[in-house]
Design a protein around this motif. Structure first.
Motif, PDB file in Angstrom:
ATOM      1  N   LEU A 435      47.274  28.384  40.450  1.00 60.29           N
ATOM      2  CA  LEU A 435      46.451  27.209  40.739  1.00 60.29           C
ATOM      3  C   LEU A 435      45.446  27.524  41.853  1.00 60.29           C
ATOM      4  O   LEU A 435      44.242  27.303  41.720  1.00 60.29           O
ATOM      5  CB  LEU A 435      47.367  26.050  41.159  1.00 60.29           C
ATOM      6  N   MET A 436      45.994  28.137  42.921  1.00 62.79           N
ATOM      7  CA  MET A 436      45.120  28.424  44.056  1.00 62.79           C
ATOM      8  C   MET A 436      44.024  29.401  43.672  1.00 62.79           C
ATOM      9  O   MET A 436      42.861  29.234  44.020  1.00 62.79           O
ATOM     10  CB  MET A 436      45.931  29.005  45.204  1.00 62.79           C
ATOM     11  N   SER A 437      44.435  30.436  42.936  1.00 62.43           N
ATOM     12  CA  SER A 437      43.446  31.433  42.567  1.00 62.43           C
ATOM     13  C   SER A 437      42.362  30.804  41.706  1.00 62.43           C
ATOM     14  O   SER A 437      41.169  31.076  41.872  1.00 62.43           O
ATOM     15  CB  SER A 437      44.083  32.569  41.794  1.00 62.43           C
ATOM     16  N   HIS A 438      42.779  29.940  40.808  1.00 61.68           N
ATOM     17  CA  HIS A 438      41.808  29.280  39.943  1.00 61.68           C
ATOM     18  C   HIS A 438      40.876  28.410  40.776  1.00 61.68           C
ATOM     19  O   HIS A 438      39.652  28.466  40.644  1.00 61.68           O
ATOM     20  CB  HIS A 438      42.547  28.446  38.900  1.00 61.68           C
ATOM     21  N   LEU A 440      40.167  28.738  43.799  1.00 61.65           N
ATOM     22  CA  LEU A 440      39.288  29.541  44.658  1.00 61.65           C
ATOM     23  C   LEU A 440      38.178  30.194  43.858  1.00 61.65           C
ATOM     24  O   LEU A 440      37.050  30.336  44.318  1.00 61.65           O
ATOM     25  CB  LEU A 440      40.099  30.644  45.340  1.00 61.65           C
ATOM     26  N   ARG A 441      38.553  30.589  42.620  1.00 59.57           N
ATOM     27  CA  ARG A 441      37.580  31.343  41.823  1.00 59.57           C
ATOM     28  C   ARG A 441      36.384  30.497  41.394  1.00 59.57           C
ATOM     29  O   ARG A 441      35.257  30.969  41.391  1.00 59.57           O
ATOM     30  CB  ARG A 441      38.261  31.949  40.597  1.00 59.57           C
ATOM     31  N   THR A 442      36.661  29.229  41.054  1.00 61.11           N
ATOM     32  CA  THR A 442      35.571  28.378  40.555  1.00 61.11           C
ATOM     33  C   THR A 442      34.470  28.201  41.610  1.00 61.11           C
ATOM     34  O   THR A 442      33.301  28.496  41.332  1.00 61.11           O
ATOM     35  CB  THR A 442      36.143  27.017  40.103  1.00 61.11           C
ATOM     36  N   PRO A 443      34.815  27.766  42.849  1.00 59.96           N
ATOM     37  CA  PRO A 443      33.727  27.655  43.828  1.00 59.96           C
ATOM     38  C   PRO A 443      33.080  29.003  44.149  1.00 59.96           C
ATOM     39  O   PRO A 443      31.864  29.080  44.361  1.00 59.96           O
ATOM     40  CB  PRO A 443      34.407  27.074  45.070  1.00 59.96           C
ATOM     41  N   LEU A 444      33.913  30.087  44.096  1.00 61.37           N
ATOM     42  CA  LEU A 444      33.339  31.402  44.420  1.00 61.37           C
ATOM     43  C   LEU A 444      32.264  31.793  43.420  1.00 61.37           C
ATOM     44  O   LEU A 444      31.236  32.374  43.773  1.00 61.37           O
ATOM     45  CB  LEU A 444      34.438  32.453  44.393  1.00 61.37           C
ATOM     46  N   THR A 445      32.521  31.484  42.140  1.00 62.52           N
ATOM     47  CA  THR A 445      31.535  31.820  41.106  1.00 62.52           C
ATOM     48  C   THR A 445      30.216  31.111  41.399  1.00 62.52           C
ATOM     49  O   THR A 445      29.130  31.711  41.307  1.00 62.52           O
ATOM     50  CB  THR A 445      32.061  31.376  39.715  1.00 62.52           C
ATOM     51  N   ALA A 472      26.240  36.963  48.959  1.00 60.69           N
ATOM     52  CA  ALA A 472      26.497  37.367  47.566  1.00 60.69           C
ATOM     53  C   ALA A 472      27.513  38.503  47.509  1.00 60.69           C
ATOM     54  O   ALA A 472      28.477  38.454  46.731  1.00 60.69           O
ATOM     55  CB  ALA A 472      25.187  37.794  46.898  1.00 60.69           C
ATOM     56  N   ASN A 473      27.314  39.535  48.373  1.00 61.45           N
ATOM     57  CA  ASN A 473      28.238  40.685  48.344  1.00 61.45           C
ATOM     58  C   ASN A 473      29.651  40.279  48.718  1.00 61.45           C
ATOM     59  O   ASN A 473      30.623  40.688  48.071  1.00 61.45           O
ATOM     60  CB  ASN A 473      27.764  41.768  49.332  1.00 61.45           C
ATOM     61  N   GLU A 474      29.753  39.481  49.791  1.00 58.02           N
ATOM     62  CA  GLU A 474      31.093  39.098  50.262  1.00 58.02           C
ATOM     63  C   GLU A 474      31.825  38.233  49.239  1.00 58.02           C
ATOM     64  O   GLU A 474      33.025  38.363  49.055  1.00 58.02           O
ATOM     65  CB  GLU A 474      31.003  38.347  51.604  1.00 58.02           C
ATOM     66  N   SER A 475      31.061  37.331  48.592  1.00 63.59           N
ATOM     67  CA  SER A 475      31.741  36.474  47.616  1.00 63.59           C
ATOM     68  C   SER A 475      32.207  37.302  46.413  1.00 63.59           C
ATOM     69  O   SER A 475      33.276  37.062  45.862  1.00 63.59           O
ATOM     70  CB  SER A 475      30.851  35.310  47.171  1.00 63.59           C
ATOM     71  N   GLN A 476      31.400  38.334  46.091  1.00 68.13           N
ATOM     72  CA  GLN A 476      31.826  39.227  44.989  1.00 68.13           C
ATOM     73  C   GLN A 476      33.101  39.967  45.363  1.00 68.13           C
ATOM     74  O   GLN A 476      34.039  40.101  44.587  1.00 68.13           O
ATOM     75  CB  GLN A 476      30.739  40.259  44.732  1.00 68.13           C
ATOM     76  N   ARG A 477      33.132  40.438  46.627  1.00 63.11           N
ATOM     77  CA  ARG A 477      34.300  41.169  47.107  1.00 63.11           C
ATOM     78  C   ARG A 477      35.548  40.274  47.041  1.00 63.11           C
ATOM     79  O   ARG A 477      36.614  40.691  46.608  1.00 63.11           O
ATOM     80  CB  ARG A 477      34.050  41.605  48.543  1.00 63.11           C
ATOM     81  N   MET A 478      35.319  39.003  47.461  1.00 64.55           N
ATOM     82  CA  MET A 478      36.447  38.079  47.472  1.00 64.55           C
ATOM     83  C   MET A 478      36.971  37.841  46.055  1.00 64.55           C
ATOM     84  O   MET A 478      38.188  37.819  45.836  1.00 64.55           O
ATOM     85  CB  MET A 478      35.995  36.756  48.075  1.00 64.55           C
ATOM     86  N   SER A 479      36.055  37.694  45.107  1.00 62.89           N
ATOM     87  CA  SER A 479      36.561  37.421  43.754  1.00 62.89           C
ATOM     88  C   SER A 479      37.251  38.657  43.181  1.00 62.89           C
ATOM     89  O   SER A 479      38.207  38.549  42.429  1.00 62.89           O
ATOM     90  CB  SER A 479      35.472  36.866  42.846  1.00 62.89           C
ATOM     91  N   ARG A 480      36.779  39.882  43.565  1.00 64.71           N
ATOM     92  CA  ARG A 480      37.490  41.092  43.114  1.00 64.71           C
ATOM     93  C   ARG A 480      38.910  41.127  43.685  1.00 64.71           C
ATOM     94  O   ARG A 480      39.872  41.464  43.004  1.00 64.71           O
ATOM     95  CB  ARG A 480      36.721  42.350  43.546  1.00 64.71           C
ATOM     96  N   MET A 481      39.013  40.726  44.990  1.00 64.25           N
ATOM     97  CA  MET A 481      40.341  40.717  45.611  1.00 64.25           C
ATOM     98  C   MET A 481      41.273  39.756  44.888  1.00 64.25           C
ATOM     99  O   MET A 481      42.437  40.070  44.611  1.00 64.25           O
ATOM    100  CB  MET A 481      40.241  40.303  47.084  1.00 64.25           C
ATOM    101  N   ILE A 482      40.737  38.585  44.573  1.00 62.36           N
ATOM    102  CA  ILE A 482      41.573  37.582  43.887  1.00 62.36           C
ATOM    103  C   ILE A 482      42.027  38.116  42.533  1.00 62.36           C
ATOM    104  O   ILE A 482      43.185  37.989  42.150  1.00 62.36           O
ATOM    105  CB  ILE A 482      40.814  36.254  43.737  1.00 62.36           C
TER     106      ILE A 482
END
Ligand code: ADP
Length: 653
Positions: A435-438, A440-445, A472-482
């Motif tokens: 749930l959390m990952s989902h 988090l992922r939606t706003p990150l996108t 942009a780079n940091e948000s990409q990094r975060m979504s890769r981590m997730i």
């Protein structure tokens, strides 16, 4: 259980034993014949020969068949001898010696019987002593002392003495403990000691605890008989620095029964050294056998203590002997099986196991057979839908160690653990993670999408565009981590069977991975080489998982190596496995971190290493998880500052 004997010794024993037995039976027959000859003082060699022959016949028959099988024949032969004797005398007037013959036969029978009983007694004594010595060895005295120390922690002892008591009720001190402040200079010491001995005698005769408080002083003396199997083994004499309270009586009586057991051990370990060969005819020998039996009884009582521990644990435990009889079923198991102890008392192992039958455990007999045949334990997760209960059931073989190498099965253990709440927590945890990952992922996108749009917008000031590109780079990094985090947790949730395994050539996986990572390596001017072995057999594996694992290792090797170095990826065939090895000349891993790099979220902190290096601490834990799910294992060899060699093996097909 009899100890193992060397085959040659065994051979010697099976050939020599019957020979000795026949020789001794022959000897006994001859002696019995000669005794008859001497008793009836006859002077004829013919009579001696007749008596010896008859006594020999009796002894050899007895030796061969035993009294129970041959008594009828012996009786018939006695009747025949008597009959012929009477007829011979009455009709022909010849004395055919019926009485001496019957006498010699009787003596022969008696001697053979005594000899057989004696030899059985020797065997019995030897086994009894071996078993008891094993249990009485070495620690008898230590245990007495440790018991006194324990008593001192509960009662303020000035002095405590354990006396052994023999048949004539005389006392011998075998262990003594002095408390914190014994008054050695006490002028009344001798009279106090005498009083103490008197008290002990009273305790022995009455079989009850006796206490005495010194008038005008704050001290008391107590004598407790040490009873084992309703026999007085000794007395415990304690002098307290305070008045004795009757509330302590149950405590003292309980501790004294343990002292009695230890005393049995103590006296047995002393007497066990004596020879036992004539014990059948000796009173002290029989006394020692009784001591040995007491030691064994003491062990049985102490073992009950181990078994009763099981009634206090939450897991269900049952123990069955190898004939299926239930030796023990603890209260938790009774409640899992929905049984009362009276019902369980009428059940055997299989009746009990049938109470746990489910889809996957529908034939308990097969599971038990497999455990008995292979010695490998059975383990299954049983889901009882209607009760909403998940139980873990384990059936294992209990073994007794005979010596350093050999073990023998002695029983079957059933262990049932309630997994219901653990499973609920696990599900809750994984639901929360997804749930959390989902969430988090939606706003990150959105953040990433809009930030990328803005970086392309030439109308906004250059500095703002730089900030936006960082976003942009940091948000990409975060979504890769997730994503990595999710794949590790998902993998852990999967059962081993769930991974889709197909025949896979690891050298091909390596080739494809190297090709895809060449651009990354080139950027850092790193030479990325492949070193394949010839004729690599396939392995059974999930292609995408293994490819990702190899990719993680090669990526790390590039990431944690300085420029202009070489990374080599090789494949090799080992005995039953294929190994993939990624070797670099990079920073290496400090010795203390070698074990931990495989843990989730663990990252090696290096001085001067760029902060913005993309690092989650999840890459290697993913590799280990994947490899172990495929039945392989991971290895790391590294010298800090020189480079690292990460490798894994997978079983070959
Ligand atoms: P990440 O690389 O995302 O930090 P990993 O689980 O892949 O996470 O690695 C854990 C740690 O192990 C890293 O922080 C890194 O310092 C160290 N490490 C991994 N591979 C290598 C390597 N080839 N050389 C040196 N250090 C490495």
């Amino acid at each position: 259980m009899a100890p193992r004997v060397h085959p040659l010794t065994h051979l010697a024993l099976i050939t020599i034993r019957p020979l000795i037995s026949y020789l001794s039976a022959t000897g006994i027959g001859i002696v019995a014949g000669l005794i008859g000859y001497a008793v009836f003082t006859m002077n004829e060699p013919f009579a001696a020969a007749a008596l010896v022959v008859y006594a020999l016949a009796v002894s050899l028959t007895m030796n061969r068949f035993g009294l129970r099988q041959c008594w009828r024949w012996l009786f018939v032969s006695a009747v025949v001898v008597a009959g012929i004797g009477v007829v011979g005398f009455q009709v022909f007037g010849v004395d055919l010696l019926p009485v001496p013959l019957l006498f010699s036969g009787g003596v022969s029978l008696l001697l053979i019987q005594i000899n057989r009983l004696w030899s059985l007694d020797r065997q019995l004594t030897r086994r009894l002593f071996n078993a008891s010595t094993r249990n009485a060895e070495s620690n008898a005295k230590t245990r007495l002392m440790s018991g006194l120390k324990l008593l001192n922690t509960v009662l303020p002892l000035s002095e405590a003495v354990v006396f052994r008591c023999d048949d004539s009720n005389s006392l011998e001190a075998v262990a003594r403990f002095k408390g914190a402040a014994p008054n050695a200079q006490d002028p009344r010491r001798n009279s106090v000691w005498r009083e103490g001995i008197n008290l002990c005698q009273q305790a022995v005769t009455s079989g009850k605890l006796v206490s005495q408080t010194a008038t005008g002083e704050n001290s008391s003396t107590v004598a407790v008989p040490l009873l084992h199997e309703s026999e007085t083994a000794g007395v415990l004499l304690i002098r307290l620095a305070s008045e004795f309270s009757v509330d302590d009586t149950p405590l003292l009586e309980a501790v004294s029964s343990q002292f009695a057991r230890n005393l049995e051990r103590e006296s047995f370990s002393k007497s066990a050294a004596h020879t036992q060969s004539l014990s059948y005819f000796s009173q002290s020998g029989s006394r020692r056998k009784l001591d040995a039996l007491n030691v064994l009884k003491a062990v049985t009582v102490e073992q009950r203590c181990e078994a009763s521990t099981l009634s206090h644990i939450d897991d269900g435990v049952a123990i069955a002997y190898l004939d299926g009889t239930l030796a023990l079923v603890n209260p938790s198991l009774l409640s899992f099986a929905g049984l009362t102890s009276e019902q369980a008392a009428k059940m055997d192992l299989f009746d009990l196991l049938h109470k746990f039958r489910t889809d996957i455990f529908d034939e308990p007999e097969i599971a038990v057979r497999r455990v008995l045949q292979t010695g490998v334990e059975y383990e299954g997760e049983l889901n009882f839908e209607p009760k909403n209960q998940i139980l873990n059931l384990r059936i294992s073989l209990l073994r007794e160690r005979l010596n350093q190498k050999d073990e023998t099965p002695i029983g079957i253990a059933i262990h049932v653990k309630d997994l219901t709440s653990t499973k609920e927590y696990e599900k809750l945890k994984s639901d929360m993670i997804s749930l959390m990952s989902h969430e988090l992922r939606t706003p990150l996108t959105s953040i990433n999408g809009f930030a990328e749009l803005l970086t392309a917008d030439q109308t906004i000031p250059a500095q703002a565009r730089e900030f936006v590109s960082i976003i942009a780079n940091e948000s990409q990094r975060m979504s890769r981590m997730i994503n990595t985090f999710l794949s590790v947790t998902q993998l852990q949730r999967k059962d081993k069977q769930e991974v889709l395994k197909i025949p896979l050539r690891l050298d091909e996986v390596v080739r494809e991975t190297i090709a895809s990572l060449q651009p990354v390596a080139k950027k850092k001017r790193i030479r990325l080489l492949e070193q394949p072995a010839h004729r690599i057999p396939p392995v059974a594996a999930d292609k995408s998982l293994i490819t990702q694992a190899v990719k993680n290792l090669v990526n790390n090797a590039i990431k944690y190596s300085p420029e202009r170095t070489t990374v080599t990826v090789s494949t090799a065939l080992e005995a039953e496995a294929v190994r993939v090895c990624v070797e670099d000349r990079g920073f290496g891993i400090p010795a203390e971190a070698k074990e931990r790099v495989w843990d989730k979220f663990y990252r090696v902190v290096r001085e001067g290493q760029e902060k913005d290096e993309e690092s989650t601490g999840l890459g290697l834990s993913f590799v280990r998880e994947v490899v172990e799910q495929h039945g392989g294992h991971v290895e790391l060899d590294s010298v800090e500052g020189r480079g690292s060699k990460f490798s894994f093996t997978l079983p070959r097909l």
